[in-house]
Design an enzyme around this catalytic site. Structure first.
Site, short mmCIF file in Angstrom:
data_model
loop_
_atom_site.label_atom_id
_atom_site.label_comp_id
_atom_site.label_asym_id
_atom_site.label_seq_id
_atom_site.Cartn_x
_atom_site.Cartn_y
_atom_site.Cartn_z
N THR A 1 1.88 -8.18 12.20
CA THR A 1 1.73 -7.09 11.23
C THR A 1 1.57 -7.66 9.84
O THR A 1 1.98 -8.78 9.57
CB THR A 1 2.94 -6.14 11.24
OG1 THR A 1 4.10 -6.93 10.97
CG2 THR A 1 3.09 -5.46 12.56
N GLU B 1 1.32 -1.82 15.44
CA GLU B 1 2.28 -1.54 16.52
C GLU B 1 1.80 -0.45 17.47
O GLU B 1 2.41 -0.22 18.50
CB GLU B 1 3.63 -1.09 15.92
CG GLU B 1 4.39 -2.20 15.22
CD GLU B 1 4.05 -2.30 13.74
OE1 GLU B 1 2.93 -1.86 13.35
OE2 GLU B 1 4.87 -2.83 12.98
N LYS C 1 12.35 9.09 -5.04
CA LYS C 1 13.31 10.19 -4.98
C LYS C 1 13.89 10.39 -6.36
O LYS C 1 14.61 9.55 -6.87
CB LYS C 1 14.41 9.88 -3.97
CG LYS C 1 15.12 11.13 -3.52
CD LYS C 1 15.99 10.90 -2.32
CE LYS C 1 16.38 12.24 -1.72
NZ LYS C 1 17.42 12.09 -0.71
N TRP D 1 12.04 14.70 -3.50
CA TRP D 1 10.99 13.74 -3.16
C TRP D 1 9.75 13.91 -4.03
O TRP D 1 9.33 15.02 -4.32
CB TRP D 1 10.53 13.93 -1.71
CG TRP D 1 11.56 13.65 -0.66
CD1 TRP D 1 12.13 14.57 0.16
CD2 TRP D 1 12.12 12.39 -0.30
NE1 TRP D 1 13.01 13.96 1.01
CE2 TRP D 1 13.03 12.62 0.75
CE3 TRP D 1 11.95 11.08 -0.76
CZ2 TRP D 1 13.76 11.61 1.35
CZ3 TRP D 1 12.69 10.08 -0.17
CH2 TRP D 1 13.58 10.34 0.87
P1 AMP Z 1 -1.12 -1.86 9.68
O1 AMP Z 1 -0.18 -2.09 10.79
O2 AMP Z 1 -1.26 -3.02 8.77
O3 AMP Z 1 -2.41 -1.32 10.18
O4 AMP Z 1 -0.53 -0.75 8.76
C1 AMP Z 1 -0.19 0.50 9.27
C2 AMP Z 1 0.16 1.40 8.14
O5 AMP Z 1 -1.00 1.68 7.37
C3 AMP Z 1 0.67 2.73 8.57
O6 AMP Z 1 2.04 2.70 8.86
C4 AMP Z 1 0.38 3.57 7.35
O7 AMP Z 1 1.37 3.40 6.35
C5 AMP Z 1 -0.92 2.99 6.85
N1 AMP Z 1 -2.04 3.79 7.35
C6 AMP Z 1 -2.81 3.57 8.42
N2 AMP Z 1 -3.75 4.54 8.54
C7 AMP Z 1 -3.55 5.39 7.52
C8 AMP Z 1 -4.17 6.61 7.10
N3 AMP Z 1 -5.22 7.13 7.72
N4 AMP Z 1 -3.67 7.21 5.99
C9 AMP Z 1 -2.62 6.69 5.33
N5 AMP Z 1 -2.00 5.56 5.68
C10 AMP Z 1 -2.45 4.92 6.76
#
Ligand code: AMP
Length: 533
Positions: free
Chosen positions: A181, A327, A436, A441
């Protein structure tokens, strides 16, 4: 009890996907653009056949069941060959992100205990940054004409000197791939994908109301193959016989638009940053490219601003937002307009499409906060999204990150959402970014989206800063478009149309560019460090 056999316990392994590509879609193109801009043409059949030889060669180099084979490659045919060969032989393909810092890469290859690495010639310099920090048993180089450094093996020579492997039978619960990640916080964590997860993900991704992949399609994943399996597009293409166009390292708008038009791309996918730049190029020269076959752009990885949806609509192109995570393999939700909203006011349609969407089949969602427990699906209450499903991680490699899972086995996403009555999620923040203020929020993502809708603003990141009175206040860090100025009062007025007074930041900081992580997200931790004082 019924006393009869039910169905064949056929393993859902990627081998079936690779064999299908070889048997039924042998002639379908796999087009790769090389780092020098030249085009190399292969086919799904050729990649699958070469994968058998590659697997045989890797076995000869000592790669056995469950061993990790690292890749430091772009989106290119060789990467697809490794996507095929390594899981089908029973090993684990571990994609590395070349944009990470060398120390982080060193940590990752050690944590994964990668035994062999395959490196594109254009990434040898990146490899040099961490090669001394981990002992790879073999280094294989995909050469584009340059010499292969001493002590390393040439990819083509390796394949040429081997026999086609007969694929072993693979238990569907075994690992086939892994990816770390992004590491916005703490050390990167390894996510290990089972065959079953990737097979079911490919099937579900291909459904019409998900990404809708078929043999009619030509797919161009701009999303890298080192980022969450390029959102499943390579395996979906192999399963269904779609053409694949792999763009290599050059992802500037003109290069991507050239490829889309010359190769007749029907579907492409990537993070919003890419499509913002492409929209500017299209606006500047609307008639330069023939995008007549382009049917949809899948955009995710970060929130899709409404301005992006509107901008592409002006060019007759449809942006579909998806949400997912490393994940979740990665597809979790997709935002397709429901039938009953098709004829509704533009305002309502955009409001829906700007949401992250409805869970894919078999992905279950729920959200909760500390005060209320599980939230109502009323689009008002906010809570952290939790998910489970056949392609959602059950844990991390080496047992780290246990606190990301609930006692009953759901994965805690760290995304703060509202959920509407249709089950469509709207991400309001990530738990670590939530502001917050006075017990209430404030959504930094909402503020960012509205700031970015202001004509003077190129990029906006909102962070929480400590405040003696309110606990926290939002602070906006802005990069303005070239040659324009704007003062904070104008921005506050702009925001006042959408936000309560108390939600609007007092502080605005102007920077030339906002620092990003290797995967293109705003580095909020760095911004907090810089501006919290
Ligand atoms: P990653 O594992 O690096 O792909 O990151 C995943 C994270 O990216 C998610 O938990 C979100 O916070 C963000 N994310 C992925 N897709 C979106 C989306 N369409 N809109 C907003 N945030 C997103």
């Amino acid at each position: 009890m019924i006393n009869s056999l039910t169905m064949d316990d056929y393993p859902l392994s990627l081998t079936a996907v690779v064999e299908r590509a070889e048997q039924f879609y042998s002639g379908r193109d796999v087009v790769s653009r090389r780092p020098d801009g030249s085009i190399a043409r292969s086919t799904l059949g050729a990649c699958a056949r070469r994968a058998r030889r590659l697997a045989d060669a890797l076995a000869g180099l000592g790669v056995g069941d469950g061993d990790r084979v690292a890749t430091l490659l772009w989106n290119q045919a060789e990467h697809l060959e490794l996507y095929f060969a390594v899981p089908a032989m029973g090993a684990v393909v571990h994609t590395l992100n070349p944009r990470l810092h060398a120390d982080e890469l060193a940590f990752i290859v050690q944590d994964a205990r990668d035994r062999v690495i395959v490196v594109d010639e254009s990434l040898l310099e990146v490899f040099d940054g961490f090669r001394e920090l981990h002992r790879f048993e073999h280094v294989i180089v995909v050469s584009h004409g340059g010499p292969v450094p001493d002590g390393m093996l040439d990819y083509e020579t390796v394949i040429g000197g081997s026999e086609p492997m007969e694929w072993p039978v693979i238990d569907e619960r075994r690992a086939g791939a892994m990816c770390y990640t992004s590491g916005t916080t703490g050390r990167p964590k390894g996510v290990v994908y089972s065959h079953r997860a990737l097979v079911l993900h490919s099937l579900a991704a291909a459904l019409p109301d998900a990404l809708g992949v078929s043999a009619q399609d030509t797919l161009l994943p701009v999303v890298p193959m080192f980022h969450a399996n390029a959102w499943g597009l390579p395996y979906a293409a192999a399963l269904l016989g779609a053409r694949l166009v792999l763009p290599g390292p050059n992802l500037d708008p003109v290069s991507v638009l050239d490829l889309i038009s010359t190769e007749g791309v029907t579907m492409t996918a990537g993070v919003p940053t890419v499509w913002m730049a492409m929209l500017d190029a299209l606006d500047a020269e609307p008639d330069r490219w023939d995008l007549g076959r382009l049917d949809r752009l899948i955009v995710g990885g970060a929130a899709v601003p409404r301005s992006l949806l509107e901008g592409y609509d002006r060019h007759g192109l449809t942006v579909v937002q998806a949400w997912g995570m490393t994940e979740t393999a990665p597809l979790g939700t997709v935002s397709r307009l429901p039938v009953d909203l098709r004829e509704s006011a533009a305002e309502d349609r955009y409001a829906f499409r700007a949401r992250q969407g409805v869970a894919m089949p078999f992905v279950e969602i729920r959200a909760r906060n500390e005060e209320d427990g599980f939230i109502e699906w009323d689009d008002a209450a906010m809570g952290e999204l939790e998910v489970r499903g056949p392609w959602v991680a059950a844990g991390y490699h080496n047992g780290t990150g246990a606190d990301s899972f609930t006692e009953d086995g759901w994965f805690r996403t760290g995304d703060i959402v509202r959920i509407d009555h249709r089950g469509s999620i709207r991400i309001c923040d990530r738990s670590k970014d939530l502001v917050k203020s006075g017990g209430e929020w404030i959504s930094s993502v909402d503020l960012e989206n509205h700031l970015m809708a202001h004509p003077a603003v190129a990029e906006a990141a909102v962070i929480a800063v400590p405040d003696p009175r309110w606990g926290e206040r939002p602070l906006a860090v802005l990069a303005l478009r070239d040659g324009v100025t704007v003062d904070p009062e104008q921005l506050r007025e702009h925001l006042a149309r959408e936000f309560a007074r108390w939600q609007i930041p007092e502080r605005f900081e102007f920077v030339s560019t906002i620092p990003r992580t290797a995967t293109g997200k705003f580095k909020k931790i760095a911004l907090r460090d810089q501006f919290s004082a």
